[in-house]
Scaffold this active site. Structure first.
Site, short mmCIF file in Angstrom:
data_model
loop_
_atom_site.label_atom_id
_atom_site.label_comp_id
_atom_site.label_asym_id
_atom_site.label_seq_id
_atom_site.Cartn_x
_atom_site.Cartn_y
_atom_site.Cartn_z
N LEU A 8 0.78 -1.19 -0.10
CA LEU A 8 0.04 0.04 -0.17
C LEU A 8 0.85 1.26 -0.08
CD1 LEU A 8 -2.53 -0.98 2.73
CD2 LEU A 8 -2.66 -1.67 0.35
N ARG A 15 1.49 13.74 6.97
CA ARG A 15 2.33 13.76 8.27
C ARG A 15 3.71 14.04 8.00
NH1 ARG A 15 -0.43 8.94 11.42
NH2 ARG A 15 -0.68 8.43 8.98
N GLY A 85 -8.53 5.36 1.86
CA GLY A 85 -8.27 4.65 3.03
C GLY A 85 -7.57 3.26 2.62
N THR A 86 -7.15 2.76 3.78
CA THR A 86 -6.20 1.41 3.37
C THR A 86 -7.29 0.26 2.72
OG1 THR A 86 -6.41 1.08 5.86
CG2 THR A 86 -4.47 2.01 4.91
N GLY A 145 -3.06 1.63 15.31
CA GLY A 145 -4.43 1.03 15.52
C GLY A 145 -4.25 0.13 16.75
N ASN A 174 -1.55 -2.62 15.81
CA ASN A 174 -1.37 -3.37 14.40
C ASN A 174 -0.35 -2.87 13.90
OD1 ASN A 174 -1.81 -4.10 11.99
ND2 ASN A 174 -3.56 -2.36 11.47
N TYR A 349 43.44 19.72 -3.12
CA TYR A 349 42.18 19.17 -3.92
C TYR A 349 42.87 18.41 -5.14
CZ TYR A 349 38.25 19.07 -7.24
OH TYR A 349 37.47 18.42 -8.15
C1 UD1 Z 1 -2.11 2.11 9.56
C2 UD1 Z 1 -3.20 1.15 10.26
C3 UD1 Z 1 -3.11 1.10 11.81
C4 UD1 Z 1 -1.46 0.53 12.15
C5 UD1 Z 1 -0.55 1.29 11.26
C6 UD1 Z 1 0.80 0.63 11.39
C7 UD1 Z 1 -5.32 1.56 8.98
C8 UD1 Z 1 -6.56 2.20 8.73
N1 UD1 Z 1 -4.57 1.83 9.99
O1 UD1 Z 1 -2.12 3.61 10.29
O2 UD1 Z 1 -3.74 0.25 12.12
O3 UD1 Z 1 -1.29 0.50 13.44
O4 UD1 Z 1 -0.78 1.41 9.88
O5 UD1 Z 1 2.08 1.46 10.97
O6 UD1 Z 1 -4.97 0.93 8.05
N2 UD1 Z 1 -2.55 4.07 2.00
C9 UD1 Z 1 -2.90 3.81 0.57
N3 UD1 Z 1 -4.22 4.23 0.48
C10 UD1 Z 1 -4.89 5.35 1.13
C11 UD1 Z 1 -4.42 5.64 2.67
C12 UD1 Z 1 -3.25 4.84 2.95
O7 UD1 Z 1 -2.49 3.06 -0.15
O8 UD1 Z 1 -5.98 5.67 0.96
C13 UD1 Z 1 -1.04 3.37 2.42
C14 UD1 Z 1 -0.27 4.41 2.76
O9 UD1 Z 1 0.38 4.87 1.51
C15 UD1 Z 1 0.67 3.84 3.65
C16 UD1 Z 1 -0.33 2.62 4.43
O10 UD1 Z 1 -1.30 2.64 3.58
O11 UD1 Z 1 1.90 3.03 3.01
C17 UD1 Z 1 -0.69 2.94 5.53
O12 UD1 Z 1 -1.35 4.29 5.88
P1 UD1 Z 1 -1.09 5.47 6.94
O13 UD1 Z 1 -1.58 6.70 6.25
O14 UD1 Z 1 0.38 5.30 7.15
O15 UD1 Z 1 -1.85 4.70 8.08
P2 UD1 Z 1 -1.38 4.64 9.60
O16 UD1 Z 1 -1.93 5.80 10.03
O17 UD1 Z 1 -0.02 4.65 9.85
MG MG Z 2 1.74 4.46 8.83
#
Ligand code: UD1
Ligand code: MG
Length: 443
Positions: A8, A15, A85-86, A145, A174, A349
């Protein structure tokens, strides 16, 4: 191994507060995404990378970096405006269709975990369950999470932003690595809703939906240090520190002496051979090879080869140097140069040059390699003695056995046996001092 891997990498990385996409931020010289793909390729021939923000830039990077493995790598653009979202990242076009993978077992990795290793992710794959999740304990679980476990099964994952004070106190989190059977994704993705603080489709909600239907979800305790998630530049520096620890430990286990290891910077392609000693504050990057050499304190070595030599303290060996059987002293800078059997002890140099056996470079010698438009080479033969504070105006060639007098500006090639000197004659004018200064009355 018959497992597909989904990485992902579509998130905005807000951030990080950067125009550079999060997964392209570097740790020890390599992009975070590099490490995820490198480890994924060790366990699978079917890798899927989910992109959205800056997708072209990231895809170009992957295509250039993993040129020879592109047949195993597939790119998908997340429909982020509709399904953020993920969980949304796992959807191809609409909720009914998960990303099409080759195998039934699907390993999902967050793209912001640069410290993962093949061995650690394999721990999940061996579990022959419908769903397995990597979890770890952490004293400050901020941002992760929180995982609710009952009877050794995961029941729910609650995101920080949706958690009340009690949930926030849970320290089991998580990790961001999951193993799903394809059929579970197919059944539960269509049921995921975005009813949460961020209005996103959470991958973590799948867990609760499946758990409510009685599906067993195996928690797999993973090593926290390998799964640190990088969301900010502070976490980027923490992850880099952990990676550096690994690289320095590996080097010391191979027999390298490292003084004050926590002050030494290395990158993963740096190779040590034979007996090497690295002093405090040394920085070594790129594809550098150090063989039987001693690098003294606070020297910088970039993308070069150093063999049977002593470098520093405080020397700067820039990219593309080959140094063999040579002594480079303090405040000497080298660039794209080949030195074999040379002594250059102080303040020089030496750029775009080749210097051969037995030659001595005096303090303050400069190869003037740049004429404002082009870089030119300086070639110096064997047993050449270059007096201090000399300049060699390139392109120039000095044959073997040449003596260059101190302070000479060398503009013409020198032949074997020459003494080269371009000093103006010194004059001492008697009493000349007193034309400018009064005699010191106190003496
Ligand atoms: C996520 C988890 C959290 C976990 C943490 C571990 C979710 C909702 N939360 O939070 O439970 O403890 O990782 O590090 O999954 N991404 C996408 N598409 C999106 C959003 C994100 O591909 O729409 C990708 C991001 O690029 C990233 C990964 O998913 O590589 C995780 O996203 P991020 O925003 O970092 O999630 P966390 O807040 O870290
Ligand atoms: Mg993350």
């Amino acid at each position: 191994m018959s497992v597909s891997v989904v990485i992902l990498a579509a998130g905005a990385g807000t951030r990080m507060k950067s125009t550079l996409p999060k997964v392209l931020h570097k740790i020890c010289g390599k992009e975070m995404l590099f490490y995820s793909i490198q480890e994924a390729l060790k366990i699978s021939d079917d890798i899927h990378i989910i992109l959205f923000f800056e997708h072209k830039r990231i895809q170009d990077y992957v295509q250039n970096t993993f040129k020879n493995q592109l047949k195993h790598i597939h790119f998908h653009i997340q429909n982020h405006s509709k399904y953020p979202g993920t969980g949304g990242a796992l959807i191809k076009d609409d909720l009914q269709n998960p990303i099409p993978t080759k195998y039934e077992q699907i390993l999902i990795l967050n793209g912001d975990m640069p410290l993962i290793t093949k061995e650690q992710i394999e721990q999940l794959i061996v579990h022959k369950t419908l769903i397995a999740i990597g979890i770890f304990e952490i004293s400050n679980p901020n941002g992760y999470g929180r995982v609710i476990i009952k009877d050794n099964q995961v029941k729910q994952i609650i995101e920080e932003k949706d958690a009340n004070i009690d949930i926030k106190s849970i320290k089991t989190v998580n990790a961001g690595v999951y193993l799903f059977e394809k059929k579970v994704l197919q059944s539960y993705l269509p049921k995921v809703k975005n009813h949460n603080a961020q209005k996103e489709y959470y991958l973590t909600d799948l867990i609760q939906l499946a758990a409510n239907d009685g599906i067993g979800i195996t928690p797999v305790f993973v090593d926290r240090e390998n799964f640190i998630g990088v969301n900010s530049k502070l976490e980027l520096s923490i992850a880099q520190d952990l990676m550096l620890d690994r690289l320095r430990t590996r080097a010391m286990q191979q027999g390298v002496i490292i003084h004050l290891p926590h002050t030494v910077y290395l990158e993963s392609d740096v190779i040590f051979e034979g007996e090497c000693e690295i002093e405090q504050g040394v920085f070594i990057n790129g594809e550098t090879k150090i063989i039987n050499s001693h690098i003294k304190a606070h020297s910088v070595i970039e993308n070069s080869t150093i063999k049977n030599s002593k470098i520093g303290p405080m020397a700067h060996v820039r990219t593309n140097c080959y140094i063999d059987d040579t002594h480079i002293g303090n405040f000497v800078e080298l660039k794209a140069s080949e030195l074999r059997g040379v002594k250059a002890g102080h303040l020089s140099y030496l750029g775009d040059c080749a210097i051969d056996k037995g030659s001595n470079v005096g303090a303050g010698v400069i190869t003037c390699n740049y004429d404002g438009k082009t870089k030119h080479r300086t070639i110096i033969g064997k047993n050449v003695f270059i007096g201090s504070d000399s300049q060699l105006i390139a392109p120039i060639q000095i044959q073997s056995n040449v003596l260059i007098g101190s302070g000479t500006t060398v503009t013409k090639n020198a032949k074997e046996g020459d003494l080269v000197i371009s000093r103006t004659k010194q004059e001492n004018k008697t009493g000349g001092f007193y034309r400018f200064f009064k005699p010191n009355q106190s003496k």
